[in-house]
Design a protein around this motif. Sequence first.
Motif, mmCIF file in Angstrom:
data_model
loop_
_atom_site.group_PDB
_atom_site.id
_atom_site.type_symbol
_atom_site.label_atom_id
_atom_site.label_comp_id
_atom_site.label_asym_id
_atom_site.label_seq_id
_atom_site.Cartn_x
_atom_site.Cartn_y
_atom_site.Cartn_z
ATOM 1 N N SER A 294 36.047 38.503 41.368
ATOM 2 C CA SER A 294 37.159 37.699 41.900
ATOM 3 C C SER A 294 38.430 38.162 41.196
ATOM 4 O O SER A 294 38.367 38.893 40.193
ATOM 5 C CB SER A 294 36.930 36.204 41.606
ATOM 6 N N MET B 223 40.315 36.205 39.477
ATOM 7 C CA MET B 223 40.293 35.566 38.158
ATOM 8 C C MET B 223 39.389 36.328 37.188
ATOM 9 O O MET B 223 39.683 36.413 35.994
ATOM 10 C CB MET B 223 39.838 34.100 38.278
ATOM 11 N N TYR C 74 50.505 31.750 38.749
ATOM 12 C CA TYR C 74 49.377 31.180 39.500
ATOM 13 C C TYR C 74 48.623 30.234 38.556
ATOM 14 O O TYR C 74 48.199 30.647 37.477
ATOM 15 C CB TYR C 74 48.474 32.307 40.023
ATOM 16 N N ASN D 110 54.480 32.532 43.080
ATOM 17 C CA ASN D 110 53.740 31.591 43.912
ATOM 18 C C ASN D 110 53.986 30.159 43.436
ATOM 19 O O ASN D 110 53.613 29.847 42.313
ATOM 20 C CB ASN D 110 52.246 31.953 43.767
ATOM 21 N N ASP E 267 50.755 41.288 38.869
ATOM 22 C CA ASP E 267 49.854 40.800 39.905
ATOM 23 C C ASP E 267 50.530 41.126 41.238
ATOM 24 O O ASP E 267 51.510 40.499 41.625
ATOM 25 C CB ASP E 267 49.632 39.289 39.732
ATOM 26 N N THR F 239 49.215 41.030 44.226
ATOM 27 C CA THR F 239 48.442 40.489 45.345
ATOM 28 C C THR F 239 49.337 40.170 46.540
ATOM 29 O O THR F 239 48.992 40.498 47.678
ATOM 30 C CB THR F 239 47.720 39.191 44.902
ATOM 31 N N TRP F 240 50.466 39.504 46.275
ATOM 32 C CA TRP F 240 51.308 39.055 47.398
ATOM 33 C C TRP F 240 52.000 40.205 48.120
ATOM 34 O O TRP F 240 51.879 40.307 49.331
ATOM 35 C CB TRP F 240 52.337 38.028 46.907
ATOM 36 N N THR G 215 40.537 39.246 47.368
ATOM 37 C CA THR G 215 40.203 38.177 48.305
ATOM 38 C C THR G 215 41.272 38.052 49.398
ATOM 39 O O THR G 215 40.983 37.574 50.498
ATOM 40 C CB THR G 215 40.181 36.828 47.526
ATOM 41 N N LEU H 124 35.272 37.468 48.435
ATOM 42 C CA LEU H 124 35.984 37.158 47.199
ATOM 43 C C LEU H 124 35.932 38.414 46.317
ATOM 44 O O LEU H 124 34.890 39.042 46.198
ATOM 45 C CB LEU H 124 35.251 36.006 46.499
ATOM 46 N N GLY H 125 37.059 38.762 45.713
ATOM 47 C CA GLY H 125 37.044 39.929 44.830
ATOM 48 C C GLY H 125 38.346 40.078 44.079
ATOM 49 O O GLY H 125 39.333 39.386 44.354
ATOM 50 N N LEU I 193 45.315 32.846 51.181
ATOM 51 C CA LEU I 193 46.367 33.614 51.868
ATOM 52 C C LEU I 193 45.858 35.024 52.164
ATOM 53 O O LEU I 193 44.806 35.415 51.680
ATOM 54 C CB LEU I 193 47.605 33.705 50.954
HETATM 55 N N1 PLP Z 1 46.535 36.017 41.795
HETATM 56 C C1 PLP Z 1 47.146 35.398 42.810
HETATM 57 C C2 PLP Z 1 48.582 35.701 43.091
HETATM 58 C C3 PLP Z 1 46.450 34.492 43.612
HETATM 59 O O1 PLP Z 1 47.077 33.868 44.630
HETATM 60 C C4 PLP Z 1 45.088 34.233 43.315
HETATM 61 C C5 PLP Z 1 44.298 33.265 44.120
HETATM 62 O O2 PLP Z 1 44.810 32.505 44.902
HETATM 63 C C6 PLP Z 1 44.501 34.882 42.228
HETATM 64 C C7 PLP Z 1 45.247 35.774 41.503
HETATM 65 C C8 PLP Z 1 43.061 34.633 41.866
HETATM 66 O O3 PLP Z 1 42.229 35.313 42.734
HETATM 67 P P1 PLP Z 1 40.742 34.828 43.135
HETATM 68 O O4 PLP Z 1 40.871 33.553 43.876
HETATM 69 O O5 PLP Z 1 40.223 35.980 43.940
HETATM 70 O O6 PLP Z 1 39.992 34.651 41.849
#
Ligand code: PLP
Length: 358
Positions: free
Chosen positions: A58, A60, A83, A130, A155, A157-158, A179, A189-190, A311
């Motif tokens: 995940s 996390m 987050y 976020n 991070d 991700t976004w 994820t 999930l990852g 998301l």
């Molecule tokens: N980083 C961001 C910006 C997230 O939005 C999230 C989850 O919502 C995470 C990390 C954590 O990821 P995961 O839910 O895959 O453990």
Amino acid sequence: MPKPVAQPVYLSTTYHREPDGSYADGYVYSRADNPNRRQLEGELAALEGGEAALAFASGMAAIHALFLSLKTGDHLLLPDDVYYNVRLLLDEVMHDWGLTYTAVDMTDQEAVRAAIRPSTRLIWLETPSNPQLKVTDIRAVVELAMSVGAKVAVDNTWPTPIHQRPFDLGADYVVHSTTKYFGGHSDVLGGCLIVKSVDDSWAKIKRIQHVGGAVPSPLDCYLVSRGLRTLRLRVLTQSASALALARYLEAHEQIERVIYPGLASHPQRAVAASQMENGYGAMLSVLVAGDAARANAVSHRLEHFSVATSLGGVESLVEHRKSVEGPASETPENLLRLSVGVEPVAELIADWEHALAR
Ligand code: PLP
């Protein structure tokens, strides 16, 4: 032997040993390595332009592995609107590990400078953040981090690498919750960590992955890898729709404010333009005129946006963030966070028009 175009999923947990003691292609046991994870990790490193990548169970788990590589007494800087699970990880799960952290407004360079200590080893960035979509100047923070030899993790991700390339801006690590946009379909999930240049700390993190074992299954790796094939198509479509929806909502009388880095009204618009490319992502936050009850009511009147957390999938989602983050949250009570999907944008706009009509 067949020559498949798509990689097969190697479910086997264990691999044959040769009479001479060796293992074909180095595969011994699937926690240590397996063909699906090796392929995914190669793709992730290439995508972000890093030297190596590690996949985790995940997002996390990826963040946890990075924090576990730090030592007692090390200090971190976190964004004040990080987050929320990252804070929980440090406050609760890793409380006895002896790390200290300061939460700071990363858009305020003087505040960042003042918060840095000689023991600061890692600066954590989420940009856009976020759910307030604050944009941090990555280059400027990297320069400040260098003054004490701290590393910078972003991070990503976004924005995804389609919109933001942290290694080009000087970061040391890139982190993803795979994820989200990488998987892209809300069904896996990852997480992953990607490093710009391999060093001793990276060897330690790799050991944490292998021995700690918070690894994704081969099927999960396959699903994320499949998602990556359409990442660019999805993200560009979703971002373009997010911009159109943001413009529509900003002009609507029932909307108090729209927070989106692609709008001229965004406080860090210039920074966003200088470090993001091809658009500004598919996440936006909308402050509905009125209180939490009104915001909630509007979200439940939407038909194309499912009221759900998370998301980055192909389907649009809407979430009342404050009630998810809990009482300590500084998120405005009338804020709805939107993850814009791939549905036709005209339908998404019409959906909002209908939901906001009194
Ligand atoms: N980083 C961001 C910006 C997230 O939005 C999230 C989850 O919502 C995470 C990390 C954590 O990821 P995961 O839910 O895959 O453990």
